[in-house]
Scaffold this active site. Sequence first.
Site, short mmCIF file in Angstrom:
data_model
loop_
_atom_site.label_atom_id
_atom_site.label_comp_id
_atom_site.label_asym_id
_atom_site.label_seq_id
_atom_site.Cartn_x
_atom_site.Cartn_y
_atom_site.Cartn_z
N THR A 1 -19.34 32.76 18.03
CA THR A 1 -19.01 31.99 16.84
C THR A 1 -18.60 30.59 17.30
O THR A 1 -18.31 30.38 18.47
CB THR A 1 -17.86 32.67 16.07
OG1 THR A 1 -17.54 31.89 14.92
CG2 THR A 1 -16.61 32.83 16.91
N GLY A 2 -18.64 29.66 16.39
CA GLY A 2 -18.23 28.30 16.76
C GLY A 2 -19.28 27.28 16.36
O GLY A 2 -20.21 27.58 15.62
N THR B 1 -18.54 32.22 11.36
CA THR B 1 -19.56 33.23 11.65
C THR B 1 -18.95 34.59 11.99
O THR B 1 -17.88 34.66 12.58
CB THR B 1 -20.34 32.69 12.86
OG1 THR B 1 -20.92 31.46 12.49
CG2 THR B 1 -21.39 33.66 13.34
N ARG C 1 -31.34 23.34 8.32
CA ARG C 1 -30.73 23.39 9.65
C ARG C 1 -30.50 24.86 10.05
O ARG C 1 -30.01 25.66 9.27
CB ARG C 1 -29.40 22.63 9.63
CG ARG C 1 -28.60 22.67 10.95
CD ARG C 1 -27.54 23.75 10.93
NE ARG C 1 -26.64 23.69 12.09
CZ ARG C 1 -25.78 24.65 12.41
NH1 ARG C 1 -25.71 25.73 11.68
NH2 ARG C 1 -25.00 24.53 13.46
N VAL C 2 -30.88 25.21 11.27
CA VAL C 2 -30.60 26.54 11.81
C VAL C 2 -29.66 26.36 13.00
O VAL C 2 -29.86 25.47 13.82
CB VAL C 2 -31.90 27.24 12.27
CG1 VAL C 2 -31.59 28.54 13.00
CG2 VAL C 2 -32.80 27.52 11.06
N GLY C 3 -28.63 27.20 13.05
CA GLY C 3 -27.66 27.10 14.15
C GLY C 3 -27.95 28.12 15.24
O GLY C 3 -29.06 28.64 15.37
N ASP C 4 -26.91 28.38 16.03
CA ASP C 4 -27.05 29.28 17.19
C ASP C 4 -27.16 30.75 16.81
O ASP C 4 -27.77 31.55 17.54
CB ASP C 4 -25.83 29.13 18.11
CG ASP C 4 -24.54 29.50 17.38
OD1 ASP C 4 -24.27 28.90 16.30
OD2 ASP C 4 -23.83 30.40 17.84
N GLY D 1 -22.43 25.45 16.44
CA GLY D 1 -23.65 26.00 16.98
C GLY D 1 -24.44 25.14 17.94
O GLY D 1 -25.04 25.66 18.89
N1 GLY Z 1 -22.11 29.19 14.70
C1 GLY Z 1 -22.64 28.99 13.44
C2 GLY Z 1 -23.47 27.81 13.30
O1 GLY Z 1 -23.24 26.80 13.95
O2 GLY Z 1 -24.38 27.85 12.51
#
Ligand code: GLY
Length: 277
Positions: free
Chosen positions: A195-196, A144, A172-175, A198
Site C-alpha cells: 500500500t502507499g 489500498t 491512471r493505473v497505480g501499483d 503507487g
Molecule cells: N497504492 C495505490 C495507488 O497508488 O494506486
Amino acid sequence: MLSRGGTSVEAVEAAVSVMEEDDTFDAGRGSFLTSEGHVQCDALMMCGKTLRAGGVGCVERVRHAVQAARLVLEKSPHVYFVGPGAEDFVHSLGMDLIDNSELVLDRERARLAEAQERAAAGLQDATFSGDEAGLPAEFASHDTVGAVALDREGNLAAATSTGGTLNKTPGRVGDSSLIGCGCYADNESAATSLTGWGEPIMKLVLGKWACDRVGEGTAPEAAARESIAYLHRRLKGHGGIILLDRKGRYGIAHNTPQMAWALRTEQIKAADTVRSA
Ligand code: GLY
C-alpha cells in the site's frame, strides 16, 4: 476460509472482499475519487502455485474489483483487462454490473473538493512530492487493501485492491494491480501486498523485489523492513508491505504514519488487529 480447508486464492479473495465492502478503506465503496468524481478501481490476484494472475484496471461498474480479478485469473488466458473491456468480460461470466454512484461517498466528494482547492491554490507540488516535508494529506486518511495467505497444501496467494489516489486523472493505473509492483505471489519465494503512493512502488517493482529477497534467504521480517527502506532511499517513497513465505513466516513494515493490519494463524485464533504508529 482456510480453517475450513479453502485455498489461499479463496482466502485472499474473501479477506479483500470484506475490506472493499467496508467504506473505511480506499477500495471498492468509499474509495478516493478521480478528478472527475468517479470511483475507478484496480485489483490484482496472484496464485503462488501456478503463477497465474488476474488483474483489472480502471473499472467503474464492479462492486468487488478483487472478484473480477479472480475471474480473470481463473477464466481467461489473458492476465489483465481494463475499463469497459474488463467490465464486459466479467459481466459475460455472470458478474452484476452496478452504477458507479453506489461506490461514491459524500465524505469523498468533500475530500476531492478540498484537494482540488489545494491544487488550485498551488499546493499540488507538496501533495505529490512524497518526501517528509510534503507527505501527502491522503496518508492521514485511508489506503489500498490487500491480503496474503498460505493454505494447508502449502500454496501462497496474494491480492491487492484499490481506488487509487485522490484526484487522480481518469485512466491512471497505480501499483496495486500491476504484477510485481503492489502484489506478487510465488511458492518459490513469498506472497506480498503493498500500500502507499503507487508511482515509486511501480518504478522499483517493489513487490517482486521483496519476494526475491525472501527467495534468496532473507527472512520476511527483514525483507519487509528492507523493502520499505529501499523505497525511501531510492525515491523517498512512502508505503507499507505485508509479506508471507511458505513456512508461514511473515513480515510487516511501513513508513507511513499508520498502517492497519491483522493477522490470523492456527495459534492466534482471534484476528489480532493492530493500528501501528
Ligand atoms: N497504492 C495505490 C495507488 O497508488 O494506486
